[in-house]
Write an enzyme that holds these catalytic residues in place. Structure first.
Site, mmCIF file in Angstrom:
data_model
loop_
_atom_site.group_PDB
_atom_site.id
_atom_site.type_symbol
_atom_site.label_atom_id
_atom_site.label_comp_id
_atom_site.label_asym_id
_atom_site.label_seq_id
_atom_site.Cartn_x
_atom_site.Cartn_y
_atom_site.Cartn_z
ATOM 1 N N ARG A 33 12.781 55.147 23.837
ATOM 2 C CA ARG A 33 11.579 55.382 23.051
ATOM 3 C C ARG A 33 10.404 54.635 23.652
ATOM 4 O O ARG A 33 10.567 53.648 24.379
ATOM 5 C CB ARG A 33 11.786 54.958 21.608
ATOM 6 C CG ARG A 33 11.883 53.444 21.415
ATOM 7 C CD ARG A 33 12.232 53.084 19.990
ATOM 8 N NE ARG A 33 12.306 51.637 19.793
ATOM 9 C CZ ARG A 33 12.842 51.055 18.736
ATOM 10 N NH1 ARG A 33 13.340 51.790 17.757
ATOM 11 N NH2 ARG A 33 12.864 49.735 18.627
ATOM 12 N N LYS A 75 15.979 55.878 12.017
ATOM 13 C CA LYS A 75 14.782 56.712 11.877
ATOM 14 C C LYS A 75 14.821 57.870 12.867
ATOM 15 O O LYS A 75 14.404 58.997 12.546
ATOM 16 C CB LYS A 75 13.531 55.865 12.100
ATOM 17 C CG LYS A 75 13.406 54.656 11.169
ATOM 18 C CD LYS A 75 12.159 53.868 11.474
ATOM 19 C CE LYS A 75 12.031 52.642 10.575
ATOM 20 N NZ LYS A 75 13.022 51.591 10.918
ATOM 21 N N ARG A 80 4.852 48.075 8.731
ATOM 22 C CA ARG A 80 5.924 47.070 8.654
ATOM 23 C C ARG A 80 5.372 45.737 8.156
ATOM 24 O O ARG A 80 4.369 45.229 8.665
ATOM 25 C CB ARG A 80 6.585 46.880 10.012
ATOM 26 C CG ARG A 80 7.514 45.671 10.103
ATOM 27 C CD ARG A 80 8.418 45.728 11.303
ATOM 28 N NE ARG A 80 9.431 46.788 11.166
ATOM 29 C CZ ARG A 80 10.380 47.021 12.060
ATOM 30 N NH1 ARG A 80 10.444 46.294 13.171
ATOM 31 N NH2 ARG A 80 11.257 47.988 11.865
ATOM 32 N N LYS A 113 17.649 51.209 23.735
ATOM 33 C CA LYS A 113 18.646 50.606 22.852
ATOM 34 C C LYS A 113 20.015 51.120 23.275
ATOM 35 O O LYS A 113 20.229 52.332 23.382
ATOM 36 C CB LYS A 113 18.368 50.963 21.392
ATOM 37 C CG LYS A 113 17.012 50.477 20.897
ATOM 38 C CD LYS A 113 16.762 50.881 19.463
ATOM 39 C CE LYS A 113 17.620 50.086 18.512
ATOM 40 N NZ LYS A 113 17.271 50.361 17.088
ATOM 41 N N ARG A 128 6.871 52.761 22.303
ATOM 42 C CA ARG A 128 6.361 52.188 21.052
ATOM 43 C C ARG A 128 5.042 51.473 21.301
ATOM 44 O O ARG A 128 4.846 50.849 22.343
ATOM 45 C CB ARG A 128 7.398 51.220 20.460
ATOM 46 C CG ARG A 128 6.883 50.324 19.350
ATOM 47 C CD ARG A 128 7.983 49.492 18.731
ATOM 48 N NE ARG A 128 8.870 50.321 17.912
ATOM 49 C CZ ARG A 128 9.793 49.818 17.094
ATOM 50 N NH1 ARG A 128 9.960 48.511 16.991
ATOM 51 N NH2 ARG A 128 10.559 50.615 16.380
ATOM 52 N N LYS A 157 18.737 45.678 22.676
ATOM 53 C CA LYS A 157 17.481 46.384 22.883
ATOM 54 C C LYS A 157 16.729 45.688 24.006
ATOM 55 O O LYS A 157 16.439 44.491 23.915
ATOM 56 C CB LYS A 157 16.634 46.403 21.610
ATOM 57 C CG LYS A 157 15.286 47.116 21.796
ATOM 58 C CD LYS A 157 14.486 47.156 20.506
ATOM 59 C CE LYS A 157 13.879 45.812 20.198
ATOM 60 N NZ LYS A 157 12.982 45.862 19.019
ATOM 61 N N TYR A 190 5.253 54.043 10.605
ATOM 62 C CA TYR A 190 5.428 53.289 9.366
ATOM 63 C C TYR A 190 4.583 52.026 9.428
ATOM 64 O O TYR A 190 4.126 51.604 10.506
ATOM 65 C CB TYR A 190 6.894 52.924 9.128
ATOM 66 C CG TYR A 190 7.595 52.308 10.321
ATOM 67 C CD1 TYR A 190 7.567 50.938 10.551
ATOM 68 C CD2 TYR A 190 8.273 53.105 11.234
ATOM 69 C CE1 TYR A 190 8.196 50.377 11.635
ATOM 70 C CE2 TYR A 190 8.913 52.560 12.319
ATOM 71 C CZ TYR A 190 8.877 51.203 12.530
ATOM 72 O OH TYR A 190 9.496 50.653 13.623
#
Length: 830
Positions: A277, A471, A374, A294, A279, A307, A372
């Site tokens: 991913r 997720k 956090r 991950k 981010r 990770k 989201y």
């Protein structure tokens, strides 16, 4: 339970006069009967609609005004507490420099008072959040009831009025961040833990043990307030004023759209399964992008899931993922700056090389984005305990599968940013998750147990345990229903209300008092006692008269409320009798408690918390509507209702039959709910048509070894039985021959049974199947073996007792052979 009853039971006594008058609004919707007492009601007119809207507007203005005033009051109290905390902390620093021990007691008393004051403010924030949520639900319920009973659509119009007075849209995160900082200062007596606020951000590999939970929207603020009293909110830049975008996190997940290998690998938890991913934190203007991988590791390997990540500039992401930018060029500036050692850079280059190779060779492309806000709780520089709460979780599509150029050739789509709830997107491109996600992360290398307050929180009614929730998995399964056929185990539970009854006293309480959520537990002597505790003397006459007047008003309000409750119950009872008894207890039972929740304290009967159903078309509503309108559907619905009642009655009778022993709770007592009924430990969910639900099954080498040991045990037993049979044949008489045949049959049957069971179990283990169509335990084998051994032994003893040890078997083939042998021996002169 009906919402009106829930509202009455959940009232905060200090806010009593400021709640929505739900019962009054509901009464306004009831027109008089044409015949006086029963039958059809009068028609709803335009004047009735105008009067109802005026009443509704008045209630909205009342709630909006009180919420704003209370919010300003809390802001003022927080600012005042900030100044007081600063003064006391400054005095503490002066004391530390002067080493004056005489003022220790006075400072400790000041800190204690400040802690109590901040706890009171935290309770105010909690109460205001509950007040807001309850009133917002009340407005939604009454509008729904209005539209249903009057056939006039008021919801779209009233939504505009709600936006003009958005009492429910206040974000309490700013309060929480400020209160967390102040409470941490007071709790640590002016000496908060200091360290790197990135909390491990300099590390490239994270080894943590993570457990995940869902939190209902009604409980989010309460969970945050509970945690901040034990862990401070993690703020990466304490010198900057908090903004909502600071807590935004966005991730884009990669996968192969033909094989979905990363999705299935993470879902099945296969050894070495990866998730890749990209981010970034904050808004779209952030140029620092984290490229993360991950990797899942099985416990039996002795390794932990890891990770690992490195950073790229946003302008270099496309060229790096396409292989145009080499790893050496990507890390040239880092090597030139010299801020990291050569070994660290070499490790990062190896990671980047592996990720780039996998993306290119496996044809991985962006498929799912998760967004989201956090709120992280952690001691700065101490990552042993880290708790994060992700709210407003939303997943969006990033692919170009159906011909829509969502991202085009770019690595992310640019038509959305962090503007939640992304209302500009079509419904098929977005999935808004209904709950918040709580993650409790513990560094496993520290070898520590979670604190008691963490155990209490995770065992409370505020959270729902969902192990291994992802997720990426949930978003991909939801957004690609025509591509994904293997669903996670939690997917069918999305339509289940995760709110549960209160099982033990846990939550936000004011200092020196117990939690009170109802007007029914008001103590008339509270004010006098409080004044006496503070002053040590009786209250003055003026205060006493003022308190008596307040008590008389509160008692009058409580009596009126009790009278109204009784009247409402009579109305519900009469309406239920008129409808054939359908208005019974319609509350939805709380979710079954999981293993962690069953080890909590015993449930308190007097604090049961109930919720009403959110179904748009409840069965009793359909029946009532059909009866009121005189529709022909009334009689089929009435018949269906009585069939359901009879089925429930028969089911209750069957459940009373003692077939199993209930599992004990932590205290050794049976697991029961507050009504004394046993709590079911499991629920069965059915997959949608054409889909399969993947149930995670842990498979370790010891599972294979256990299967082999079981087979070898059966084989050993079969050999022993075969040896006994061979001995009886070779050294026994005719009766022993029959016993040997019986033991041989049992030995062969046991051998064949063990081979078949071993083969089936090996296949189940290799396919990681759960107990669907097969079992890992032996349900019948041992019983059948005992029956076979008993039969063989019974044959041996029975024949021996019947015929003795020397008498031959009459009429048998063995007897003929013996007689022929004796005749032949006689002819030879023996």
């Amino acid at each position: 339970m009906k919402f009106g009853q829930q509202l009455r039971q959940s009232l905060i006594k200090d806010y009593y006069w400021h709640y929505i008058d739900y019962d009054g609004l509901k009464e306004s919707l009831k027109k008089p009967y044409k015949n006086g007492t029963d039958g059809e009601r009068e028609a709803w007119t335009d004047d009735d609609e105008a009067a109802f809207i005026r009443q509704l507007e008045g209630e909205l203005d009342k709630v909006f005004t009180f919420q704003k005033l209370k919010s300003k009051e809390i802001i003022g109290r927080i600012k005042s507490s900030e100044q007081e905390v600063k003064q006391v902390v400054d005095r503490q620093e002066e004391l530390n420099r002067a080493s004056d021990a005489e003022t220790d007691e006075s400072l400790e008393e000041d800190f204690s008072l400040l802690e109590a004051d901040l706890s009171d403010i935290i309770a105010d924030v909690h109460d205001l959040a509950k007040y807001t949520q309850l009133n917002y639900t009340g407005f939604q319920k009454i509008i729904k009831k209005h539209d249903k009973q009057t056939s006039i659509a008021l919801r779209p119009t009233f939504a505009t009025r709600l936006k003009a007075k958005p009492f429910f849209q206040d974000n309490y995160d700013a309060f929480i961040v400020t209160l967390s900082r102040l409470y941490d200062l007071v709790r640590t007596r002016g000496q908060p833990v200091k360290g790197d606020s990135s909390a491990g951000g300099s590390q490239q590999n994270f080894v943590r043990q993570t457990t995940k939970y869902w939190v209902h929207a009604d409980n989010i603020t309460e969970v945050k307030l509970i945690i901040l009293k034990h862990l401070p909110v993690l703020v990466f830049n304490p010198n900057k004023e908090f903004e909502e975008k600071d807590s935004a996190i966005t991730s884009i997940y990669y996968d192969n759209v033909n094989t979905w290998e990363l999705y299935e690998g993470r879902l099945k938890k296969t050894e070495g399964a990866e998730a890749i991913r990209l981010r970034w934190y904050g808004g779209m203007e952030n140029e620092t992008i984290f490229v993360e991988r991950k990797t899942h590791r099985e416990d039996w390997t002795g390794e932990k899931s890891v990770k690992a990540r490195f950073t790229l500039k946003e302008k270099n992401v496309n060229s790096f993922m396409a292989g145009k930018l080499t790893v050496e060029d990507a890390f040239a500036k880092m090597r030139k700056d010299g801020k990291k050692s050569e070994k660290e850079i070499a490790d990062l280059e190896q990671l980047a090389r592996e990720i780039q190779y996998r993306v290119i060779t496996r044809k991985l492309v962006p498929v799912t984005r998760s967004f989201y806000h956090r709120t992280a709780f952690q001691l700065p520089g101490d990552a042993r305990v880290r708790i994060s709460l992700d709210t407003e979780l939303t997943m969006t599509r990033e692919d170009n599968l159906d011909g829509k150029q969502r991202a085009g050739k770019n690595w992310r789509r640019m038509d959305i940013g962090i503007d939640w709830p992304f209302s500009q997107l079509p419904a098929e491109d977005v999935a808004r998750f209904p709950y918040a996600v709580l993650e409790v992360k513990l560094q496993t290398q520290a070898g520590q147990e979670p604190p008691q307050w963490v155990r209490d929180l995770t065992a409370s009614h505020l959270v729902e345990a969902v192990p291994k929730f992802s997720k990426f998995i949930h978003g991909t399964a939801t957004l690609f229903p025509h591509k994904i056929n293997l669903l996670p185990f939690w997917y069918p539970q999305m339509d289940t209300d995760i709110r549960k009854p209160i099982t033990h006293r846990f939550g936000i309480e004011r200092p020196g008092t117990t939690a009170s959520i109802s007007t029914s537990d008001v103590d008339d002597d509270d004010s006098d006692d409080e004044y006496g505790r503070q002053t040590g003397q009786a209250p003055p006459k003026g205060i006493e008269q003022e308190d008596d007047e307040g008590h008389r008003r509160l008692r009058a309000a409580r009596e009126a409320l009790d009278e109204h409750v009784l009247e409402q119950q009579r109305d519900d009872h009469e309406e239920g009798e008129a409808n054939g008894g359908i208005n019974g207890d319609t509350r939805a039972p709380g979710n079954s408690l999981d293993v962690e929740e069953r080890i909590a304290a015993q449930p308190l009967v007097d604090e049961e918390y109930l919720y009403d159903t959110d179904d748009e078309e409840a069965p009793e509503d359909k029946l009532e509507e059909a009866r009121r309108s005189g529709s022909w559907h009334y009689y089929p619905l009435l018949l269906q209702h009585h069939v359901v009642l009879v089925g429930d009655f028969m089911s209750n009778l069957l459940h009373k039959v003692p077939t199993t022993t209930p599992m004990p709770q932590g205290g050794g007592m049976g697991t029961v709910n507050p009504q004394g009924q046993p709590i079911k430990a499991t629920k069965r969910f059915k997959a949608p048509p054409g889909k399969k639900i993947h149930v995670p099954v842990r498979v370790e080498p010891k599972v294979y070894f256990a299967t082999e040991r079981t087979f070898l045990s059966w084989l050993e037993f079969s050999i022993i039985l075969g040896s006994i049979a061979a001995t009886l044949i070779n050294f026994g008489d005719n009766i022993s021959l029959l016993s040997a045949i019986a033991f041989t049959i049992v030995a062969v049957a046991a051998l064949l049974y063990s081979v078949i069971i071993y083969t089936l179990r090996v296949q189940m283990i290799r396919k990681r199947r759960a107990q669907v169509g097969g079992r890992y335990y032996d349900k019948y084998g041992t019983s059948l073996l005992c029956v076979g051994l008993f039969a063989a032994t019974a044959v041996s003893f029975g024949m021996r007792f019947k015929y003795g040890s020397d008498e031959p078997l009459r009429g048998s083939g063995a007897q003929q052979l013996i007689v022929q042998g004796q005749t032949k021996n006689a002819s030879f002169g023996y």
